[in-house]
Design an enzyme around this catalytic site. Sequence first.
Site, PDB file in Angstrom:
ATOM      1  N   GLU A  84       0.837  -1.206   0.000  1.00 32.69           N
ATOM      2  CA  GLU A  84       0.000   0.000   0.000  1.00 32.69           C
ATOM      3  C   GLU A  84       0.870   1.255   0.000  1.00 32.69           C
ATOM      4  O   GLU A  84       0.518   2.270  -0.597  1.00 32.69           O
ATOM      5  CB  GLU A  84      -0.914  -0.009   1.234  1.00 32.69           C
ATOM      6  CG  GLU A  84      -1.968  -1.107   1.130  1.00 32.69           C
ATOM      7  CD  GLU A  84      -2.766  -1.254   2.409  1.00 32.69           C
ATOM      8  OE1 GLU A  84      -2.175  -1.684   3.421  1.00 32.69           O
ATOM      9  OE2 GLU A  84      -3.953  -0.941   2.412  1.00 32.69           O
ATOM     10  N   GLU A 131      -3.797  -9.361   3.290  1.00 35.38           N
ATOM     11  CA  GLU A 131      -4.492  -9.086   4.555  1.00 35.38           C
ATOM     12  C   GLU A 131      -5.672 -10.012   4.791  1.00 35.38           C
ATOM     13  O   GLU A 131      -5.966 -10.385   5.933  1.00 35.38           O
ATOM     14  CB  GLU A 131      -4.976  -7.632   4.586  1.00 35.38           C
ATOM     15  CG  GLU A 131      -3.893  -6.603   4.839  1.00 35.38           C
ATOM     16  CD  GLU A 131      -3.232  -6.085   3.563  1.00 35.38           C
ATOM     17  OE1 GLU A 131      -3.322  -6.766   2.522  1.00 35.38           O
ATOM     18  OE2 GLU A 131      -2.631  -5.002   3.611  1.00 35.38           O
TER      19      GLU A 131
END
Length: 698
Positions: free
Chosen positions: A106, A126
Site C-alpha cells: 500500500e 491481509e
Amino acid sequence: MAEVTSEQRGRVRVLFLDNPPVNGLGFDLRTGLMAGIEAAMADDDVDAVVIAGAGRMFSGGADITEFNTPKSSAEPFLTQVITAIETSSKPVVAAIHGVSAGGGLELPLGCHYRIAAKGTRLGLPEVNLGILPGAGGTQRMPRLTGVEAALQLIVSGDLVPAEKALALGFVDEVTDGDVVDAGVAAGERLAAGGELRRSSEVEDKIAGARGKPEIFEAFKKSIARKARGYEAPYACIESIENAVNMPFDEGLAAEREIFKRCVSSVQSKALRHAFFAEREAQKIPDVPKDTPKTDVTSAGVIGAGTMGGGIAMNFVNAGIPVTIVEAEQENLDRGLGVIEKNYANTVSKGRLSQDAMDTRMGLITGTTDMNHLAQAEVVIEAVFENMDLKKEIFGALDKICKPGAILASNTSTLDMDEIASATSRPEAVLGTHFFSPANVMKLLENVRAEKTSPETIATVMAMTKKIGKVGVLVGVCDGFVGNRMLYAYSRQAGFLIEEGALPQDVDKVIFDFGFPMGPFAMGDLAGLDVGWRIRQEQEATRPKDLRYSPTADRVCEMGRFGQKTSAGWYRYEDGSRTPVPDPEIEALILSVSEELGIERRAVSDEEILQRCMYPLINEGAKILEEGLAMRASDIDVVWLYGYGFPRYRGGPMFYADTVGVKHVYDTMSALYDEHGEWLKPAPLLKSLAESGKGFGDM
Ligand code: 3H9
C-alpha cells in the site's frame, strides 16, 4: 532496531525501511518514515525521494504484533504517511525487492512511481489475517488495475511476481539491475519534468463499474464455496465497491472503519493466531537454530502403496530424487502407474506442464532391491501397520543405509521407540506421519522418539519445509496428536447416532461449524476398513468396562468401506462423491440402539457440536499435560493442516479460549456426569478453568 535510515545520492534522498526480519511497518518505522519524508520535502538539496527496503525485502506490511495494542492506534497511521507521500510536491519512487505485501505494498501504491526488482513478489494478503488492506489498498489498487483484477488480487490474498504486477498495472517498471539505482534514476527523471501520477486521482479504470452492483454480486457468488464462513473476503469486496462508488477520501474513510471492525473480530484474531502458530511450531526449545543439520538431497521410500506413492511425490515435486522400494515388481509397477496417472490428471487440468511432469517422473527410481537405498539421506517407511514387519525393515535399513542417514516411519499408530529399538542408530530414527492424500495434505507430524537426536529433528524439520509441508513436532502415543484427538471426537459421533442422531445430522453440524465435512463423510472418504482393521487388532486390549460403539464395525461387516465401495455411512451413485443418506444405514443404527437398550431421543445441534468438539479439546489438554505436544498452538496447527479445522476459528485450543475454557470445562463436567468415563474433564482443563485462564495463557 526499527528505523528509517537515509542516504543522499546526488539530489535524490533514499530512505531505507530497516526493521528485520520483514521491515514490518510498526510505529517506529511509520514515525521514521514520516520524519524522513518531511525532512526531504523541506530540504532544497533534494529533488526526489526513493523508498527502499533494507535487508532481504521491501516490506511484509504492517507489524501484525502491534495490532490491538496502543501502538497500532498511535499516530502517524500508515494511511497518514502514505497520504503525505502521495500529496507531496516532489516525486517519491518505490524501489521494491524481495517481498512487498500488505501495507508494504500500500505504501508503494501511494508513491508516484513503482519499480520492482525481478523476482519480487507483491500482493495484498491481509484477507488471510481476517482483515482488509486498511491503508488505502482497496481504494488505490482498483484505480490502477481495474475492478476485476483488484477483486481477484485482494480477495485471493495471493502474492504475484513482479512481471504480473507490471502487466496488471500496479508496477511501472521491472528491473534486473540494482533496484535502488533504478529508483534513483527514475527519481531524477520525474524531477526533471512532467506531472506526478497520483493513484488516488486515476479514475478511468473504475468508471465503468460505477453503479453496477451486479459485478460485485457475481464475484461474491464465484467465491462462495471457498470463502464459506469467512468474513474478510466480503469486507474486501465491500470496500472495493466503495472505491468505485465513492470519492477517494470517502472511500478511504470507509475503508478505515471496515478495517477497525475486522481487526477486532474473533475471526481476525483466530487467523493471526494461525499465522503465528505455524511459525512458532518451527521453534523447538532444545533444538536451537544453529543445530547442525543435513540438507536432504536424496530420499528413499519403502512401499509404493497410496501413502508411499504420495510421499514420494512430495520429494520429486521439490526437485529431490527419490528411490521407491517395493517387495514385488507387480506392486511396484502398479504404484508407479498410480503416480504417473496422478500427474497426468494434473497436466490434463492445465495445472502442470508435460515437461514438468516428465522431470518429476524422471526423478523417481523404482526398485525391488532395498540395497539401492545405500546413499539416501532420509528413508521413509510406508508399509502397512504391522510392528514385526516394520522392525524387520528397520533392522535391514540400519545395515544398508549410510552412517548418518535418517530412518523414518510413516506409522500412524505404532510405538516409534519400539521401531527404533530394531536399529543400532535410534538417534537417527523418528516418525514422519503424513496425512492422506500425502501429496496434498500439508501437515507432517514429526514424531520424536525417546532417543531421537536434535540433529535428526533439525534435519527433518528443515526437510519438511523444503517439501512444502508444515511440520509439527509431537511425542510418541497412540495416534500421536491428531489421530488421538480424532478418536475422542469420532467416538462421541458414534455414540450420538446410537442415542438419536443420524450420520447426516452430525455431519451437517460439523460442516456448518466450518469443517469441509463431518466425521461420517470423512470416514467414507478415507475408507472405513482401515479403522476396522486397527480395532480388530486392538480388540484384545480394549478396556471392556468402557462404552464401545459397534455400529462402525457393523457397517464394515456389510462390506461397506466408504466411497471406494460406493457405500459406507452413506451410499454413492456411480462415479459420484456426493454422500446420499441410506435407509439401510438408518435401519442398522436403529437396530443397534435397540440392541444396546438405548431409547432414542432428539439430539440438538448444540449437543452435537459440544459432544464432538469439547472432547476433542479435552484430549488436547491431556496431550499437553503429558508433554506430547510442546504448545497448545502446535495442536491447533495439527488440526488446521491435517483435519480441515476451520482456520477462522484458529484451531481447537484457540476455539476453546474463544468460547471460554471454563464453559468447556463446565460442559464437560455435566457430560461426564451424564455419559461417564470417556467424557471425564482433563485436570489441565479444570485448573485453567479454575484460574480463569485459557490455553493461550500457558
Ligand atoms: C497489514 O499490512 C495491514 C495494512 O493493510 C493496514 C494497516 C493499517 N508483522 O514468514 P516468515 C514475522 S497486515 C510482524 O518465516 P518468509 C514472522 O512471524 C500485514 N511479524 O518469513 C517470523 O517471525 P519469527 C499484511 C511478521 O521470508 C518472521 O517475520 N502482510 C510479519 O518465509 C519471518 O517470517 C502479511 O500478511 C508482519 N507483517 O516470508 C504478510 N510478517 O522469525 C505476512 C512476518 O519470529 N507475512 N513476520 O518466527 C508473510 O506472508 C511472510 O512473513 C513474508 C516473508 C512473505 C513477508
